[in-house]
Design a protein around this motif. Structure first.
Motif, PDB file in Angstrom:
ATOM      1  N   ALA A 178       0.836  -1.205   0.000  1.00  0.00           N
ATOM      2  CA  ALA A 178       0.000   0.000   0.000  1.00  0.00           C
ATOM      3  C   ALA A 178       0.868   1.251   0.000  1.00  0.00           C
ATOM      4  CB  ALA A 178      -0.921  -0.014   1.219  1.00  0.00           C
ATOM      5  N   PHE A 179       1.959   1.202   0.785  1.00  0.00           N
ATOM      6  CA  PHE A 179       2.885   2.334   0.856  1.00  0.00           C
ATOM      7  C   PHE A 179       3.487   2.614  -0.531  1.00  0.00           C
ATOM      8  CE2 PHE A 179       7.009   4.284   1.882  1.00  0.00           C
ATOM      9  CZ  PHE A 179       6.610   5.262   2.770  1.00  0.00           C
ATOM     10  N   LEU A 180       3.928   1.560  -1.181  1.00  0.00           N
ATOM     11  CA  LEU A 180       4.540   1.722  -2.508  1.00  0.00           C
ATOM     12  C   LEU A 180       3.520   2.232  -3.527  1.00  0.00           C
ATOM     13  CD1 LEU A 180       6.810  -1.439  -2.780  1.00  0.00           C
ATOM     14  CD2 LEU A 180       7.536   0.937  -2.642  1.00  0.00           C
ATOM     15  N   ASP A 181       2.296   1.700  -3.465  1.00  0.00           N
ATOM     16  CA  ASP A 181       1.265   2.193  -4.375  1.00  0.00           C
ATOM     17  C   ASP A 181       1.003   3.672  -4.142  1.00  0.00           C
ATOM     18  OD1 ASP A 181       0.913  -0.157  -5.681  1.00  0.00           O
ATOM     19  OD2 ASP A 181      -0.777  -0.842  -4.464  1.00  0.00           O
ATOM     20  N   GLY A 182       1.049   4.077  -2.850  1.00  0.00           N
ATOM     21  CA  GLY A 182       0.776   5.470  -2.509  1.00  0.00           C
ATOM     22  C   GLY A 182       1.847   6.414  -3.001  1.00  0.00           C
ATOM     23  N   LEU A 183       3.099   5.960  -3.042  1.00  0.00           N
ATOM     24  CA  LEU A 183       4.135   6.926  -3.427  1.00  0.00           C
ATOM     25  C   LEU A 183       4.424   6.953  -4.923  1.00  0.00           C
ATOM     26  CD1 LEU A 183       7.142   5.382  -3.694  1.00  0.00           C
ATOM     27  CD2 LEU A 183       6.965   5.419  -1.238  1.00  0.00           C
ATOM     28  N   GLN A 184       3.871   5.993  -5.676  1.00  0.00           N
ATOM     29  CA  GLN A 184       4.107   6.019  -7.136  1.00  0.00           C
ATOM     30  C   GLN A 184       3.635   7.329  -7.786  1.00  0.00           C
ATOM     31  OE1 GLN A 184       5.993   4.181  -8.842  1.00  0.00           O
ATOM     32  NE2 GLN A 184       6.089   2.169  -7.896  1.00  0.00           N
ATOM     33  N   PRO A 185       2.422   7.827  -7.467  1.00  0.00           N
ATOM     34  CA  PRO A 185       2.026   9.091  -8.109  1.00  0.00           C
ATOM     35  C   PRO A 185       2.931  10.268  -7.735  1.00  0.00           C
ATOM     36  CG  PRO A 185       0.215   8.226  -6.747  1.00  0.00           C
ATOM     37  CD  PRO A 185       1.324   7.226  -6.691  1.00  0.00           C
ATOM     38  N   VAL A 186       3.559  10.207  -6.550  1.00  0.00           N
ATOM     39  CA  VAL A 186       4.488  11.278  -6.169  1.00  0.00           C
ATOM     40  C   VAL A 186       5.756  11.197  -7.009  1.00  0.00           C
ATOM     41  CG1 VAL A 186       5.777  12.351  -4.295  1.00  0.00           C
ATOM     42  CG2 VAL A 186       3.595  11.243  -3.814  1.00  0.00           C
ATOM     43  N   GLN A 208       0.189   3.606 -14.242  1.00  0.00           N
ATOM     44  CA  GLN A 208      -0.371   4.014 -12.952  1.00  0.00           C
ATOM     45  C   GLN A 208      -1.855   3.666 -12.890  1.00  0.00           C
ATOM     46  OE1 GLN A 208       0.976   5.727 -10.172  1.00  0.00           O
ATOM     47  NE2 GLN A 208      -1.049   5.457  -9.293  1.00  0.00           N
ATOM     48  N   SER A 222       1.172  17.004  -5.485  1.00  0.00           N
ATOM     49  CA  SER A 222       2.639  17.022  -5.455  1.00  0.00           C
ATOM     50  C   SER A 222       3.178  17.989  -6.497  1.00  0.00           C
ATOM     51  CB  SER A 222       3.195  15.629  -5.739  1.00  0.00           C
ATOM     52  OG  SER A 222       2.616  14.679  -4.906  1.00  0.00           O
ATOM     53  N   ILE A 238       7.274  12.361  -0.904  1.00  0.00           N
ATOM     54  CA  ILE A 238       7.269  10.912  -1.116  1.00  0.00           C
ATOM     55  C   ILE A 238       6.678  10.207   0.097  1.00  0.00           C
ATOM     56  CG2 ILE A 238       8.727   8.899  -1.464  1.00  0.00           C
ATOM     57  CD1 ILE A 238      10.616  10.720  -3.049  1.00  0.00           C
ATOM     58  N   GLY A 264       2.964  10.694   0.217  1.00  0.00           N
ATOM     59  CA  GLY A 264       2.272   9.794  -0.703  1.00  0.00           C
ATOM     60  C   GLY A 264       2.149   8.393  -0.118  1.00  0.00           C
ATOM     61  N   GLY A 265       3.252   7.933   0.484  1.00  0.00           N
ATOM     62  CA  GLY A 265       3.231   6.610   1.104  1.00  0.00           C
ATOM     63  C   GLY A 265       2.190   6.535   2.222  1.00  0.00           C
ATOM     64  N   GLY A 301      -1.178   6.178   0.870  1.00  0.00           N
ATOM     65  CA  GLY A 301      -1.372   4.781   0.477  1.00  0.00           C
ATOM     66  C   GLY A 301      -1.767   3.913   1.663  1.00  0.00           C
ATOM     67  N   LEU A 302      -1.072   4.112   2.796  1.00  0.00           N
ATOM     68  CA  LEU A 302      -1.386   3.343   4.010  1.00  0.00           C
ATOM     69  C   LEU A 302      -2.798   3.651   4.493  1.00  0.00           C
ATOM     70  CD1 LEU A 302       1.931   3.586   6.077  1.00  0.00           C
ATOM     71  CD2 LEU A 302       1.088   1.677   4.711  1.00  0.00           C
TER      72      LEU A 302
END
Lengths: 175, 201
Positions: free
Chosen positions: A109-117, B149, B162, B178, B181-182, B185-186
């Motif tokens: 989930a963390f990795l999915d969240g930072l991809q758009p950034v 994406q 961003s 970054i 964003g993570g 996601g969490l």
């Protein structure tokens, strides 16, 4: 300055800069020019300019330059190693621990969240590199043309030759 | 139910030939990319994903993301990571040396033999041209990432937000974006309605 001090400065900068080598430049300037006064501001700016037009990560180019200037060849190796080692050690730890990035729901989930950034960062890099480095309007047109070529011919296009050709174009056209 | 992707990162074992290939590949990448780490991404993808099939598309972009949340030059992080997964600790040492040696060597050559390098007008023009190519290559990666994406309302907001920060609030270090964003996601995962069990495996 001792080799240990040289190593220490670059090791510290290697640890504390996130988001790629370019992010190191302001930190390096603060340490090398202001705090330690090992290099003058003019030298520093020369180093940055050269590092940006030579192959390889800018941070390593910078480290080699400063090390060579202060303590010769050995100095260059010491500073380069200093700036590389933190990355190397941290990634090795991450890679050893992370046997299962995408099997852990939260890491995934963390990795999915930072991809758009990351996507936003790269988009901004296109903008800022173009603004800082392309000196004429037709350069933007050429960049668009090269982009279309890469998209059309994909794998069959040698990326290094593309860069060389672009450089050649620059020799002929930029004045 | 969405099937969770199973990707494992373990130390690779490699023949001597593959170890040398790791070194050589990163040496080439390090030699032929001018303009900083971002400029290397497309060439890395070509070699690592498309030519040698060492990484899947998705693994490549995961490693790229991780290389940005960990300190240091992106190219070094990528080299260490890929080297480790393909050839264990030895592989990571060789790949890291491969990507670093050109950068060190070229600077030493310039410092020793060409002190006037930067002021040469032909070098400046050549580099201005190269930058045109670099911009096109990074734009290619942007389009590629944009295509793969999974665009949801939230990922659009995160990406646009961003960009807004990068354009208008320049002093923010990318690491905060970054990490932000993570965290989003969490949060999305935590707030997801938990339907039938077994979602985590």
């Amino acid at each position: 300055m001792s080799f240990l001090a040289l190593f220490g400065v670059f090791f510290k900068i290697g640890i504390f800069t996130f988001g790629g080598g370019q992010a190191m430049i302001p930190l390096l300037q603060k340490d090398l020019v202001v705090n330690l006064a090992w290099v003058s501001m003019k030298e520093f700016l020369d180093f940055v300019a050269i590092s940006e037009i030579t192959p390889g990560p800018v941070a390593i180019n910078m480290a080699t330059f400063v090390g060579y200037k202060l303590r010769g060849l050995t100095g260059a190796l010491v500073t380069s190693l200093g700036v590389i080692l933190p990355s190397f050690i941290i990634i090795l730890i991450v890679a050893t621990v992370a046997h299962t990035f995408r099997t852990n729901l939260w890491v995934s989930a963390f990795l999915d969240g930072l991809q758009p950034v990351v996507l936003a960062l790269l988009t901004y890099a296109v903008y800022s590199i173009a603004m800082g480095g392309i000196p004429a309007w037709w350069g933007y047109v050429a960049a668009l043309g090269i982009l279309l070529l890469i998209l059309k011919y994909g794998k069959r296009l040698n990326l290094f030759l593309v860069l060389l050709a672009a450089g050649g174009l620059g020799l002929l056209m930029f004045r | 139910m969405e099937q969770k992707k199973l990707i494992t990162y373990t130390a690779g074992h490699a023949s001597v030939r593959k170890q040398l290939l790791l070194f050589w590949t990163f040496f080439i990448i390090g030699s032929f990319t001018i303009g900083g780490g971002y400029a290397m991404i497309l060439m890395m993808k070509r070699y690592l994903v498309e030519q040698y099939h060492w990484l899947k598309d998705e693994e490549f972009y995961d490693m790229l993301a991780i290389s940005q949340v960990t300190p240091g030059p992106i190219a070094v992080n990528m080299a260490t990571f890929v080297g480790y997964t393909q050839g264990g600790v030895l592989g990571s040492v060789l790949a890291t040396l491969g990507v670093s040696i050109p950068a060190v060597a070229v600077i030493i050559v310039i410092a020793v033999f060409f002190p006037g390098f930067k002021d040469n007008v032909w070098i400046q023009r050549f580099f201005a041209g190269v930058i045109v190519g670099v911009v096109a290559q990074i734009a290619t990666i942007v389009l590629d990432m944009g295509k793969r994406q999974k665009w949801t309302t939230i990922s659009v907001i995160v990406c646009a937000g961003s960009l807004g920060v990068l354009f208008f609030v320049q002093q923010v270090s990318p690491i905060w974006l970054i990490l932000g964003g993570g965290l989003v996601g969490l949060a999305v995962e935590a707030l997801k309605p938990k339907s039938a069990g077994g979602a985590s495996s």
